[in-house]
Design a protein around this motif. Sequence first.
Motif, PDB file in Angstrom:
ATOM      1  N   HIS A 163     -14.448 -17.710 -28.826  1.00 18.64           N
ATOM      2  CA  HIS A 163     -14.325 -16.424 -28.317  1.00 18.64           C
ATOM      3  C   HIS A 163     -14.407 -15.541 -29.572  1.00 18.64           C
ATOM      4  O   HIS A 163     -13.877 -15.622 -30.761  1.00 18.64           O
ATOM      5  CB  HIS A 163     -12.810 -16.286 -27.726  1.00 18.64           C
ATOM      6  CG  HIS A 163     -12.547 -14.690 -27.301  1.00 18.64           C
ATOM      7  ND1 HIS A 163     -11.893 -13.942 -28.238  1.00 18.64           N
ATOM      8  CD2 HIS A 163     -12.664 -14.169 -25.927  1.00 18.64           C
ATOM      9  CE1 HIS A 163     -11.983 -12.378 -27.565  1.00 18.64           C
ATOM     10  NE2 HIS A 163     -12.280 -12.830 -26.459  1.00 18.64           N
ATOM     11  N   ASN A 165     -15.310 -11.093 -30.672  1.00 15.44           N
ATOM     12  CA  ASN A 165     -15.553  -9.825 -30.757  1.00 15.44           C
ATOM     13  C   ASN A 165     -15.375  -9.024 -31.695  1.00 15.44           C
ATOM     14  O   ASN A 165     -14.996  -9.623 -32.704  1.00 15.44           O
ATOM     15  CB  ASN A 165     -14.985  -9.140 -29.088  1.00 15.44           C
ATOM     16  CG  ASN A 165     -13.413  -9.370 -29.473  1.00 15.44           C
ATOM     17  OD1 ASN A 165     -12.919  -9.143 -30.524  1.00 15.44           O
ATOM     18  ND2 ASN A 165     -12.516  -9.374 -28.315  1.00 15.44           N
ATOM     19  N   TYR A 317     -16.137 -22.567 -24.678  1.00 15.83           N
ATOM     20  CA  TYR A 317     -16.946 -22.333 -23.286  1.00 15.83           C
ATOM     21  C   TYR A 317     -17.678 -23.484 -23.072  1.00 15.83           C
ATOM     22  O   TYR A 317     -17.825 -24.549 -23.821  1.00 15.83           O
ATOM     23  CB  TYR A 317     -17.774 -21.073 -23.508  1.00 15.83           C
ATOM     24  CG  TYR A 317     -17.205 -19.812 -23.813  1.00 15.83           C
ATOM     25  CD1 TYR A 317     -16.500 -19.089 -22.687  1.00 15.83           C
ATOM     26  CD2 TYR A 317     -16.897 -19.240 -25.000  1.00 15.83           C
ATOM     27  CE1 TYR A 317     -16.032 -17.793 -23.105  1.00 15.83           C
ATOM     28  CE2 TYR A 317     -16.384 -18.258 -25.390  1.00 15.83           C
ATOM     29  CZ  TYR A 317     -15.935 -17.220 -24.190  1.00 15.83           C
ATOM     30  OH  TYR A 317     -15.186 -16.202 -24.460  1.00 15.83           O
ATOM     31  N   THR A 344     -20.484 -20.559 -16.396  1.00 16.97           N
ATOM     32  CA  THR A 344     -19.750 -19.272 -16.938  1.00 16.97           C
ATOM     33  C   THR A 344     -18.432 -18.675 -16.143  1.00 16.97           C
ATOM     34  O   THR A 344     -18.078 -17.639 -16.150  1.00 16.97           O
ATOM     35  CB  THR A 344     -21.182 -17.964 -16.744  1.00 16.97           C
ATOM     36  OG1 THR A 344     -21.312 -17.851 -15.213  1.00 16.97           O
ATOM     37  CG2 THR A 344     -22.083 -18.247 -17.381  1.00 16.97           C
ATOM     38  N   LEU A 426     -12.699 -17.349 -16.209  1.00 18.96           N
ATOM     39  CA  LEU A 426     -13.349 -16.244 -16.860  1.00 18.96           C
ATOM     40  C   LEU A 426     -13.339 -14.982 -15.912  1.00 18.96           C
ATOM     41  O   LEU A 426     -13.683 -15.146 -14.700  1.00 18.96           O
ATOM     42  CB  LEU A 426     -14.656 -16.740 -17.508  1.00 18.96           C
ATOM     43  CG  LEU A 426     -14.611 -17.758 -18.462  1.00 18.96           C
ATOM     44  CD1 LEU A 426     -16.171 -18.340 -18.887  1.00 18.96           C
ATOM     45  CD2 LEU A 426     -13.761 -17.432 -19.700  1.00 18.96           C
ATOM     46  N   GLU A 430     -18.043 -11.854 -17.978  1.00 16.79           N
ATOM     47  CA  GLU A 430     -17.437 -11.948 -19.569  1.00 16.79           C
ATOM     48  C   GLU A 430     -18.419 -12.940 -20.362  1.00 16.79           C
ATOM     49  O   GLU A 430     -18.620 -12.483 -21.591  1.00 16.79           O
ATOM     50  CB  GLU A 430     -16.114 -12.851 -19.448  1.00 16.79           C
ATOM     51  CG  GLU A 430     -15.364 -13.024 -20.802  1.00 16.79           C
ATOM     52  CD  GLU A 430     -14.083 -13.910 -20.787  1.00 16.79           C
ATOM     53  OE1 GLU A 430     -13.665 -14.381 -21.653  1.00 16.79           O
ATOM     54  OE2 GLU A 430     -13.458 -13.685 -19.535  1.00 16.79           O
ATOM     55  N   ARG A 431     -19.025 -13.797 -19.863  1.00 17.02           N
ATOM     56  CA  ARG A 431     -20.008 -14.366 -20.560  1.00 17.02           C
ATOM     57  C   ARG A 431     -21.495 -14.476 -20.095  1.00 17.02           C
ATOM     58  O   ARG A 431     -21.403 -14.720 -18.929  1.00 17.02           O
ATOM     59  CB  ARG A 431     -19.518 -15.768 -20.977  1.00 17.02           C
ATOM     60  CG  ARG A 431     -20.333 -16.673 -22.013  1.00 17.02           C
ATOM     61  CD  ARG A 431     -19.768 -17.982 -22.232  1.00 17.02           C
ATOM     62  NE  ARG A 431     -20.576 -18.507 -23.389  1.00 17.02           N
ATOM     63  CZ  ARG A 431     -21.005 -20.085 -23.232  1.00 17.02           C
ATOM     64  NH1 ARG A 431     -20.674 -20.747 -22.347  1.00 17.02           N
ATOM     65  NH2 ARG A 431     -21.498 -20.334 -24.453  1.00 17.02           N
TER      66      ARG A 431
END
Length: 431
Positions: A163, A165, A317, A344, A426, A430-431
């Motif tokens: 993860h 950001n 992921y 995903t 998720l 988000e992905r």
Amino acid sequence: MSMNSHVPAGSDKAMYVQSAGMFALAENRGSRLGQLSGPLPKGEGKVAEMIRKQSSSDYPIVKSMDLSRGMGDEVEFHFVQPTKMRPTMGSRMVEGKGKGMAYDKARTRVDQARIPVKLGDTMTNLRSAVDFSKLARPVAQSHANAYLDQSILTHLAGARGFHDNIEWRVPTEDDPEFAELLVNPVKAPTKNRHYMADGTHGIKAFTVNAGEASLQTTDDLNMTVVDSVRTLMESLAMPPPAVKIPGDIAAEDEPLRAMLLSPAQYHAFAQDDNFRKFQVSALNRAANAKKHPLFLGEAGLWNGILLLKQPKPVRFYAGNDIRYCNSFTSEAESVCTVPASFGTTHAVDRAILLGGQSLMQAFAAAGLSGMPFFWNEETFDHKDKRELMIGVIQGLQKIRFAVDQGNGTKHWTDIGAMAIDTVVKLIPGER
């Protein structure tokens, strides 16, 4: 005798005063990870009393401080091996039958981390309504606090996860600067401290099937998982030590462990109809523990497990690597992947169960200040431009030893930290 609280400009005391303030602010930060350690003895603001000190081992994070100079860049800590003994009854001879105590030692390396912030130049300050000098220090402090918290989380989890950001100060493990930023090696959980959710049995030992983690999309964090963790604590020969908060009158009779949950795990568990009761239980325990902040806010207590929310998820992921130990007697790490079928829509988040003595946090003195935290402000280009820098000298290491099992065999064991991997849904997109 009165003391002058004013520190003149250019005084050699100015560096110490500022650094002591930042160290106290960082150590008393209101984060969950900041609350998982006890204070160093005799007050953190007094240099003479902090030399070679260690905080309470009843907390998950044990802080060690050495502000003396010329002591190198490593802090050594020790572990007393358990021994299997039985009493001698009646009038039988005991002389000469005593068993000796054995101990092992490990080391944590420290390094300095520095964060610079530009204060602009003469024309920038003329044109702007913002006072960059006043703004820079809290900005730099917030970056330093985030770096500390995320480093602690990564070491406790035995993985950084993927993860990512703008809020992350610690990069993912594939970044070339990852190892340098974490100072000491990030070690995957030992085999006896790594579990995963199982829809049938609650939890099971971490297992791999055809190179993929043996998880289904239905293996989420729920009440059964937490109950199974409590059962595991009572069945393991040497479980993580209980966490003992000063003033908690139930510490001995109702052993406590803390479980850090990712935001997704926490919110999924909070959907349980009984979760409000868990929050009330945490508040009741707080009332008996001098309102310690660890029990307050987003916290729930169930069956001796204090459920707390992590600041960031340790997330893997579909297709990401998960490192694990495949042997009790070796630290060697193997790699599996998150099932590709998760696509995903699902991922794996790591919950971290914490007992006492989970992590060693070692601090050392900076030459600038004589404190772990230090700051400096520089001018350059003929004093037209300015820059402020905050730094800290510290190192983290999960507390791990090869623990004697009583039969001559030693199993590598993370003393206080245990990983529990579960599946989370998720958010779309988000992905």
